[in-house]
Motif scaffolding. Structure first.
Motif, PDB file in Angstrom:
ATOM      1  N   GLN A  78       0.831  -1.202   0.000  1.00  0.00           N
ATOM      2  CA  GLN A  78       0.000   0.000   0.000  1.00  0.00           C
ATOM      3  C   GLN A  78       0.870   1.260   0.000  1.00  0.00           C
ATOM      4  N   ARG A  79       1.939   1.249   0.746  1.00  0.00           N
ATOM      5  CA  ARG A  79       2.853   2.396   0.769  1.00  0.00           C
ATOM      6  C   ARG A  79       3.500   2.613  -0.599  1.00  0.00           C
ATOM      7  N   VAL A  80       3.922   1.529  -1.231  1.00  0.00           N
ATOM      8  CA  VAL A  80       4.508   1.620  -2.566  1.00  0.00           C
ATOM      9  C   VAL A  80       3.484   2.166  -3.549  1.00  0.00           C
ATOM     10  N   ALA A  81       2.265   1.652  -3.476  1.00  0.00           N
ATOM     11  CA  ALA A  81       1.211   2.106  -4.380  1.00  0.00           C
ATOM     12  C   ALA A  81       0.932   3.589  -4.194  1.00  0.00           C
ATOM     13  N   GLU A  82       0.860   4.036  -2.963  1.00  0.00           N
ATOM     14  CA  GLU A  82       0.618   5.461  -2.705  1.00  0.00           C
ATOM     15  C   GLU A  82       1.756   6.316  -3.260  1.00  0.00           C
ATOM     16  N   GLN A  83       2.982   5.848  -3.077  1.00  0.00           N
ATOM     17  CA  GLN A  83       4.143   6.588  -3.574  1.00  0.00           C
ATOM     18  C   GLN A  83       4.132   6.660  -5.094  1.00  0.00           C
ATOM     19  N   ALA A  84       3.684   5.582  -5.747  1.00  0.00           N
ATOM     20  CA  ALA A  84       3.712   5.506  -7.208  1.00  0.00           C
ATOM     21  C   ALA A  84       2.421   5.994  -7.853  1.00  0.00           C
ATOM     22  N   GLY A  85       1.415   6.309  -7.067  1.00  0.00           N
ATOM     23  CA  GLY A  85       0.145   6.756  -7.619  1.00  0.00           C
ATOM     24  C   GLY A  85      -0.694   5.642  -8.198  1.00  0.00           C
ATOM     25  N   VAL A  86      -0.505   4.413  -7.714  1.00  0.00           N
ATOM     26  CA  VAL A  86      -1.283   3.266  -8.178  1.00  0.00           C
ATOM     27  C   VAL A  86      -2.523   3.129  -7.304  1.00  0.00           C
ATOM     28  N   THR A  87      -3.689   3.039  -7.945  1.00  0.00           N
ATOM     29  CA  THR A  87      -4.945   2.945  -7.192  1.00  0.00           C
ATOM     30  C   THR A  87      -5.743   1.674  -7.504  1.00  0.00           C
ATOM     31  N   ASP A  88      -5.334   0.938  -8.525  1.00  0.00           N
ATOM     32  CA  ASP A  88      -6.068  -0.259  -8.907  1.00  0.00           C
ATOM     33  C   ASP A  88      -5.939  -1.321  -7.813  1.00  0.00           C
ATOM     34  N   ARG A  89      -7.065  -1.761  -7.275  1.00  0.00           N
ATOM     35  CA  ARG A  89      -7.048  -2.688  -6.142  1.00  0.00           C
ATOM     36  C   ARG A  89      -6.441  -4.030  -6.497  1.00  0.00           C
ATOM     37  N   ALA A  90      -6.713  -4.530  -7.683  1.00  0.00           N
ATOM     38  CA  ALA A  90      -6.170  -5.827  -8.085  1.00  0.00           C
ATOM     39  C   ALA A  90      -4.648  -5.761  -8.200  1.00  0.00           C
ATOM     40  N   THR A  91      -4.147  -4.654  -8.708  1.00  0.00           N
ATOM     41  CA  THR A  91      -2.697  -4.482  -8.837  1.00  0.00           C
ATOM     42  C   THR A  91      -2.047  -4.442  -7.461  1.00  0.00           C
ATOM     43  N   ILE A  92      -2.656  -3.728  -6.531  1.00  0.00           N
ATOM     44  CA  ILE A  92      -2.108  -3.625  -5.174  1.00  0.00           C
ATOM     45  C   ILE A  92      -2.178  -4.978  -4.477  1.00  0.00           C
ATOM     46  N   ALA A  93      -3.260  -5.706  -4.676  1.00  0.00           N
ATOM     47  CA  ALA A  93      -3.409  -7.028  -4.065  1.00  0.00           C
ATOM     48  C   ALA A  93      -2.335  -7.989  -4.582  1.00  0.00           C
ATOM     49  N   ALA A  94      -2.059  -7.946  -5.889  1.00  0.00           N
ATOM     50  CA  ALA A  94      -1.023  -8.810  -6.458  1.00  0.00           C
ATOM     51  C   ALA A  94       0.346  -8.432  -5.905  1.00  0.00           C
ATOM     52  N   LEU A  95       0.581  -7.143  -5.764  1.00  0.00           N
ATOM     53  CA  LEU A  95       1.865  -6.683  -5.229  1.00  0.00           C
ATOM     54  C   LEU A  95       2.045  -7.139  -3.780  1.00  0.00           C
ATOM     55  N   SER A  96       0.977  -7.165  -3.019  1.00  0.00           N
ATOM     56  CA  SER A  96       1.071  -7.511  -1.594  1.00  0.00           C
ATOM     57  C   SER A  96       1.493  -8.955  -1.373  1.00  0.00           C
ATOM     58  N   THR A  97       1.318  -9.821  -2.373  1.00  0.00           N
ATOM     59  CA  THR A  97       1.713 -11.225  -2.243  1.00  0.00           C
ATOM     60  C   THR A  97       3.001 -11.530  -3.009  1.00  0.00           C
ATOM     61  N   ALA A  98       3.717 -10.496  -3.437  1.00  0.00           N
ATOM     62  CA  ALA A  98       4.951 -10.708  -4.213  1.00  0.00           C
ATOM     63  C   ALA A  98       5.981 -11.502  -3.435  1.00  0.00           C
ATOM     64  N   GLY A  99       5.999 -11.350  -2.115  1.00  0.00           N
ATOM     65  CA  GLY A  99       6.963 -12.063  -1.295  1.00  0.00           C
ATOM     66  C   GLY A  99       6.731 -13.555  -1.233  1.00  0.00           C
ATOM     67  N   GLN A 100       5.637 -14.026  -1.799  1.00  0.00           N
ATOM     68  CA  GLN A 100       5.344 -15.464  -1.845  1.00  0.00           C
ATOM     69  C   GLN A 100       5.748 -16.087  -3.176  1.00  0.00           C
ATOM     70  N   ARG A 101       6.306 -15.255  -4.088  1.00  0.00           N
ATOM     71  CA  ARG A 101       6.680 -15.740  -5.429  1.00  0.00           C
ATOM     72  C   ARG A 101       8.074 -15.220  -5.790  1.00  0.00           C
ATOM     73  N   LEU A 102       9.043 -15.523  -4.959  1.00  0.00           N
ATOM     74  CA  LEU A 102      10.407 -15.041  -5.173  1.00  0.00           C
ATOM     75  C   LEU A 102      11.245 -16.130  -5.837  1.00  0.00           C
ATOM     76  N   PRO A 103      12.084 -15.766  -6.807  1.00  0.00           N
ATOM     77  CA  PRO A 103      12.877 -16.792  -7.502  1.00  0.00           C
ATOM     78  C   PRO A 103      14.031 -17.310  -6.650  1.00  0.00           C
ATOM     79  N   ALA A 104      14.290 -18.596  -6.761  1.00  0.00           N
ATOM     80  CA  ALA A 104      15.437 -19.175  -6.069  1.00  0.00           C
ATOM     81  C   ALA A 104      16.723 -18.725  -6.737  1.00  0.00           C
ATOM     82  N   TRP A 105      17.788 -18.564  -5.935  1.00  0.00           N
ATOM     83  CA  TRP A 105      19.108 -18.359  -6.524  1.00  0.00           C
ATOM     84  C   TRP A 105      19.478 -19.594  -7.329  1.00  0.00           C
ATOM     85  N   ALA A 106      20.373 -19.422  -8.295  1.00  0.00           N
ATOM     86  CA  ALA A 106      20.677 -20.492  -9.251  1.00  0.00           C
ATOM     87  C   ALA A 106      21.188 -21.769  -8.590  1.00  0.00           C
TER      88      ALA A 106
END
Length: 230
Positions: A78-106
């Motif tokens: 939410q803080r990132v979205a406010e800073q970037a001017g993003v208001t779309d709820r679906a976009t913010i919701a997807a961003l909030s779960t980004a920490g659950q989809r992190l790539p493994a190191w090689a």
């Protein structure tokens, strides 16, 4: 230096050590704010990281009641979205779960597979139980046991979190090796009597000249070679 005869159980930090947390969050921010240039993405990432670090520190110091990483990540998004001017709820919701989809190191998946042939392996993460489940599945990480700091209702480097691993291992802490890319994490484990191994990762927290860790390696395969040599 530690060898196979010194260690019964190997415990790994996850975020930043086995998965590329900054890189994964940068990618998620780019998807949420496609017009942002590299400098703007880095600035937004800093907003996220500073919020998470500040709030977790407040909790370990007793200045905020415990909240798991799903809540903190949603606040950061939410803080990132406010800073970037993003208001779309679906976009913010997807961003909030980004920490659950992190790539493994090689080297992470293969390194865990190799090490798991010789040692019980435990993941010990600040990620919530539900987030850790999804992160492990997304990154392809395989454990004998995965522990979340949520069970201790605090965050590393609080001693209660490392005690989760000691209790699960069922052996003296000096027979447990904690592996992390963050010196602050290893200091916390060391304070509880655990052995320590620093593995270098980009954007990690490197040791200082005063740190006395048992092992320092450039990558996971180097650590596995040291522990599995006969």
């Amino acid at each position: 230096m530690v060898g196979s005869h010194d260690i019964e159980v190997v415990v790994f930090d996850v975020l930043g050590t086995l998965v590329d947390e900054p890189g994964g969050l940068r990618a998620a921010i780019r998807r949420a704010v496609p017009a942002a240039d590299d400098a703007s993405v880095d600035a937004l990432l800093a907003v996220w990281q500073q919020h998470v670090e500040r709030e977790q520190r407040c909790m370990t110091q007793g200045r905020r009641a415990y909240a798991n990483t799903q809540i903190i990540d949603a606040e950061a998004a939410q803080r990132v979205a406010e800073q970037a001017g993003v208001t779309d709820r679906a976009t913010i919701a997807a961003l909030s779960t980004a920490g659950q989809r992190l790539p493994a190191w090689a080297d992470s998946v293969a390194g865990l597979e190799r090490l798991g042939r010789d040692f019980p392996m435990v993941g010990l993460s600040n990620a919530s139980r539900a987030a850790l489940l999804r992160l492990n599945a997304s990154a392809g990480l395989r454990w004998h046991q995965a522990l979340s700091a949520e069970s201790a209702r605090t965050y590393k480097p609080a001693p209660e979190v490392y005690q989760l691993a000691v209790d699960a291992a069922g052996c003296p802490p000096d027979r447990i090796l904690m592996v992390a890319a963050h010196a602050w994490d290893l200091r916390g484990a060391q304070a509880q009597g655990m052995r320590t191994a620093y593995v270098h990762r980009p954007d990690g927290d490197p040791p200082t000249c005063s740190d006395d860790f048992d092992q320092r390696v450039e990558g996971l395969h180097e650590l596995v070679d040291a522990l599995t040599v006969t």
